[in-house]
Scaffold this motif. Structure first.
Motif, short mmCIF file in Angstrom:
data_model
loop_
_atom_site.label_atom_id
_atom_site.label_comp_id
_atom_site.label_asym_id
_atom_site.label_seq_id
_atom_site.Cartn_x
_atom_site.Cartn_y
_atom_site.Cartn_z
N VAL A 188 0.46 -0.82 -0.22
CA VAL A 188 -0.36 -0.07 0.29
C VAL A 188 0.71 0.77 -0.13
O VAL A 188 0.94 2.07 -0.87
CB VAL A 188 -1.05 0.18 1.10
CG1 VAL A 188 -1.86 1.35 1.66
CG2 VAL A 188 -1.55 -1.09 0.45
N ALA A 189 1.54 0.55 0.76
CA ALA A 189 2.71 2.41 1.08
C ALA A 189 3.69 2.37 -0.03
O ALA A 189 3.27 4.03 -0.98
CB ALA A 189 3.92 2.09 2.24
N GLY A 190 3.60 1.23 -0.95
CA GLY A 190 5.03 1.77 -2.80
C GLY A 190 3.57 2.48 -3.37
O GLY A 190 3.75 2.74 -4.42
N PHE A 191 2.29 1.88 -3.51
CA PHE A 191 1.60 1.99 -4.58
C PHE A 191 1.29 3.77 -4.70
O PHE A 191 1.13 4.46 -5.07
CB PHE A 191 -0.01 1.66 -4.02
CG PHE A 191 -1.02 2.27 -4.92
CD1 PHE A 191 -1.07 1.94 -6.25
CD2 PHE A 191 -2.45 2.99 -4.69
CE1 PHE A 191 -2.16 2.28 -7.21
CE2 PHE A 191 -3.43 3.34 -4.96
CZ PHE A 191 -3.21 3.62 -6.47
N THR A 242 10.47 7.00 -2.73
CA THR A 242 9.96 5.76 -2.31
C THR A 242 11.24 4.75 -2.08
O THR A 242 11.77 4.04 -1.65
CB THR A 242 8.71 5.21 -2.71
OG1 THR A 242 7.92 6.11 -2.89
CG2 THR A 242 8.51 3.75 -1.94
N THR A 243 11.94 4.84 -3.40
CA THR A 243 12.93 3.91 -3.84
C THR A 243 14.42 4.04 -2.74
O THR A 243 14.75 3.02 -2.33
CB THR A 243 13.40 4.32 -5.25
OG1 THR A 243 12.31 4.83 -6.34
CG2 THR A 243 14.63 3.47 -5.86
N ILE A 244 14.22 5.33 -2.45
CA ILE A 244 15.40 5.49 -1.80
C ILE A 244 14.99 4.98 -0.24
O ILE A 244 16.27 4.77 0.29
CB ILE A 244 15.92 7.19 -0.93
CG1 ILE A 244 16.51 8.28 -2.62
CG2 ILE A 244 16.51 7.53 0.24
CD1 ILE A 244 16.79 9.41 -2.45
N THR A 245 13.97 5.59 0.34
CA THR A 245 13.57 5.14 1.03
C THR A 245 13.51 3.48 1.77
O THR A 245 14.30 2.90 2.47
CB THR A 245 12.48 5.38 2.22
OG1 THR A 245 12.51 7.11 2.03
CG2 THR A 245 12.14 5.05 3.81
N PHE A 246 12.93 2.70 0.14
CA PHE A 246 13.34 1.02 0.55
C PHE A 246 14.34 0.90 0.59
O PHE A 246 15.05 -0.31 0.90
CB PHE A 246 11.94 0.56 -0.22
CG PHE A 246 10.60 0.85 0.57
CD1 PHE A 246 10.11 0.84 1.91
CD2 PHE A 246 9.87 1.01 -0.55
CE1 PHE A 246 8.91 1.37 1.94
CE2 PHE A 246 8.38 0.68 -0.46
CZ PHE A 246 8.20 1.04 1.49
N SER A 247 15.09 1.37 -0.45
CA SER A 247 16.45 1.07 -0.70
C SER A 247 17.38 0.85 1.17
O SER A 247 18.48 -0.41 0.37
CB SER A 247 16.83 1.38 -2.07
OG SER A 247 16.13 1.09 -2.96
N LYS A 248 16.77 1.02 1.65
CA LYS A 248 18.10 1.10 2.43
C LYS A 248 18.14 0.09 3.41
O LYS A 248 18.27 0.11 4.97
CB LYS A 248 17.79 2.71 3.56
CG LYS A 248 18.44 4.63 2.51
CD LYS A 248 17.65 5.42 3.55
CE LYS A 248 18.56 6.79 2.56
NZ LYS A 248 18.53 7.99 3.41
N SER A 308 9.79 -5.81 -5.31
CA SER A 308 8.49 -5.17 -5.63
C SER A 308 7.23 -4.12 -5.19
O SER A 308 6.65 -3.45 -5.54
CB SER A 308 7.28 -6.66 -5.07
OG SER A 308 7.72 -6.69 -3.55
N ALA A 309 7.99 -3.64 -3.59
CA ALA A 309 7.07 -2.07 -3.56
C ALA A 309 7.83 -1.18 -4.14
O ALA A 309 6.97 0.03 -4.66
CB ALA A 309 6.81 -1.86 -2.16
N ILE A 310 9.22 -1.41 -4.09
CA ILE A 310 9.46 -0.44 -4.50
C ILE A 310 9.37 -0.09 -6.49
O ILE A 310 9.24 0.63 -6.98
CB ILE A 310 11.07 -0.13 -5.61
CG1 ILE A 310 11.90 0.32 -3.75
CG2 ILE A 310 11.97 1.01 -6.04
CD1 ILE A 310 13.56 -0.21 -3.57
N MET A 338 5.83 7.17 4.87
CA MET A 338 4.69 8.25 4.08
C MET A 338 3.97 8.56 4.63
O MET A 338 3.45 9.52 4.07
CB MET A 338 4.30 6.86 3.55
CG MET A 338 4.93 5.54 2.21
SD MET A 338 5.34 6.14 1.05
CE MET A 338 4.46 6.55 0.07
N TYR A 339 3.71 9.10 5.74
CA TYR A 339 2.80 10.13 6.09
C TYR A 339 3.73 11.65 6.61
O TYR A 339 2.99 11.95 6.72
CB TYR A 339 3.00 9.27 8.38
CG TYR A 339 1.95 8.61 8.36
CD1 TYR A 339 0.12 8.79 7.33
CD2 TYR A 339 2.14 7.40 8.34
CE1 TYR A 339 -0.46 7.37 7.43
CE2 TYR A 339 0.96 5.93 8.33
CZ TYR A 339 -0.30 6.46 8.06
OH TYR A 339 -1.19 5.72 8.42
N GLN A 340 4.52 11.49 6.05
CA GLN A 340 5.28 13.06 5.44
C GLN A 340 4.30 13.76 4.18
O GLN A 340 4.04 13.54 3.62
CB GLN A 340 6.63 12.75 4.75
CG GLN A 340 8.11 12.21 6.30
CD GLN A 340 8.83 12.47 5.04
OE1 GLN A 340 9.81 12.45 4.44
NE2 GLN A 340 10.11 11.39 6.80
#
Length: 422
Positions: free
Chosen positions: A207-210, A220-226, A240-242, A300-302
């Motif tokens: 859901v966060a990725g969408f 999103t890419t930066i955050t999940f890559s970390k 999958s999320a990215i 994602m709540y920013q």
């Protein structure tokens, strides 16, 4: 006296629409275990029918219309007073819904069936999101409220006072137009933010990725890559999320271009829609074959609305639009492609808006604008791949190379077929 077919249709449709609103009210009160007065489905059906009757008599017997409206209003006020006396806390949503049902009946009589039906759907939707609104209100911070005020400020205060004409020697920079693009992108991002808050991205990483695709697929890419772990247990899940965020970006590109010119959006639609479908298929494959895990998605709540960010995008768009226009005048299509390649590294919105605007104003050929947007899409995707490889690891990058490469290839194939068929 025969019953006119249109009148019969109006009566039946109004009763159905009113019944639908009343049914929502009845179910809502039942779920909250609250007592109801006139707020049942049958009452709302009759209210809509009263609207039809009021509209029917207004041409020749206006006094009957006045009497019906007066009686309806008196009953509505009486019901509200009774509910206030019975309950310490009592809202007026149901009364407003009843007024809407009455007016919908009048609209139906005038033959605006589609408009009346659409209005009913909107009313039911508004009534039905009460729990989500309460949840959003509980989570709303002072910063969110300030951001809402800021959006109103930049839309209704700053925008109208800006000069709506070019102010530079090259006749390119129009402050009003540039700030209108800021309002557009800020509003689109804020709408995605509100939707994310209503649904709640904490329900899962997908859901966060969408919603990340609508807010900022790069962030999103930066955050999940970390979040990639050394054992790569979560890597495929993160990929999958990215990929979902990057694929959803295609929908955003179509929406952004449609705001400027529907023609260019329709030309992009086949390629980008099929790319979205193939991209989602890749996402589904990665997700189904990944090890499910709990991953924090609070980032994602920013709130995306910020004056500094608005000014930064305004400056970026002004530069991209100005540079693209000048390069187009000096070097033709090649300059447009160079500008698309460079600007796509950081942002796709600015170049999409610029090329769509140039096409709408007749300063750019459709094919050149399409290719420019595609180049920016490729450039932005390559940037995200570089982020995945450097911020994440090689495994994450390899997964995304396939998940992003397939939809990008789809775009090339579909646009090539379109060009051959034209």
């Amino acid at each position: 006296m025969e019953l006119d077919l249109n009148i019969a249709k109006s009566i039946l449709l109004s009763v159905l629409l009113g019944f639908s609103i009343g049914l929502q009210r009845e179910i809502s009160f039942a779920l909250r275990e609250e007592n109801i007065t006139f707020t049942g489905a049958r009452s709302f059906a009759i209210i809509s029918l009263l609207g039809v009757l009021a509209a029917y008599f207004k041409a020749n017997f206006i006094w009957i219309t006045i009497v019906i409206t007066f009686i309806f209003g008196a009953l509505l006020i009486s019901s509200f007073i009774i509910r206030v006396l019975r309950h310490e806390k009592s809202g007026s949503t149901t009364e407003f819904a009843a007024i809407a049902a009455f007016l919908i009946g009048m609209i139906v009589y005038d033959g605006l069936y589609l408009f009346a039906t659409f209005t009913t759907v909107i009313v039911i939707f508004i009534l039905d999101i009460r729990s989500n609104i309460l949840q959003l209100a509980d989570k709303t911070t002072n910063k969110d409220l300030h951001s809402m005020v800021l959006f109103l400020l930049i839309t209704f205060i700053i925008l109208p006072i800006l000069p709506n004409h070019t102010i530079d020697p090259y006749q390119i920079i129009n402050p009003y137009f540039i700030w209108m693009m800021v309002v557009l992108i800020s509003g689109l991002s804020f709408a995605g933010y509100i939707a994310a808050r209503l649904i709640g991205v904490s329900r899962g990483i997908m859901v966060a990725g969408f919603f990340g695709g609508f807010l900022s697929s790069t962030a999103t890419t930066i955050t999940f890559s970390k979040k990639v772990d050394e054992q790569n247990k979560t890597t495929r899940h993160l990929a999958s999320a990215i990929a979902l965020a990057c694929t959803t970006m295609y929908i955003r590109i179509i929406i952004v271009s449609a705001f400027i010119d529907i023609g260019i959006a329709l030309k992009l639609l086949p390629a980008y829609l099929l790319a979205t479908i193939t991209g989602y298929m890749c996402v589904y494959y990665l997700y189904k074959h990944s090890e499910k895990c709990s991953i924090d998605v609070d980032f994602m709540y920013q709130n995306p609305l910020d004056l500094k960010e608005a000014l930064k995008f305004g400056l970026l768009f002004g530069i991209v639009f100005g540079v693209t226009t000048l390069l187009k005048d000096w070097t033709g299509a090649l300059g447009v492609y160079i500008s698309s390649l460079l600007s796509g590294v950081s942002d796709v919105d600015a170049i999409t808006l610029s090329l769509s605007t140039l096409y709408r104003e007749g300063n750019l050929m459709l094919y050149t604008a399409l290719i420019g947007i595609v180049i920016a899409t490729f450039s932005n995707s390559l940037t995200k791949l570089a982020i995945a490889y450097t911020t994440g690891n090689k495994v994450l990058g390899n997964y995304l190379s396939i998940a992003l490469g397939i939809p990008l290839t789809t775009i090339i194939i579909v646009l090539s077929i379109q060009e051959l068929l034209l």
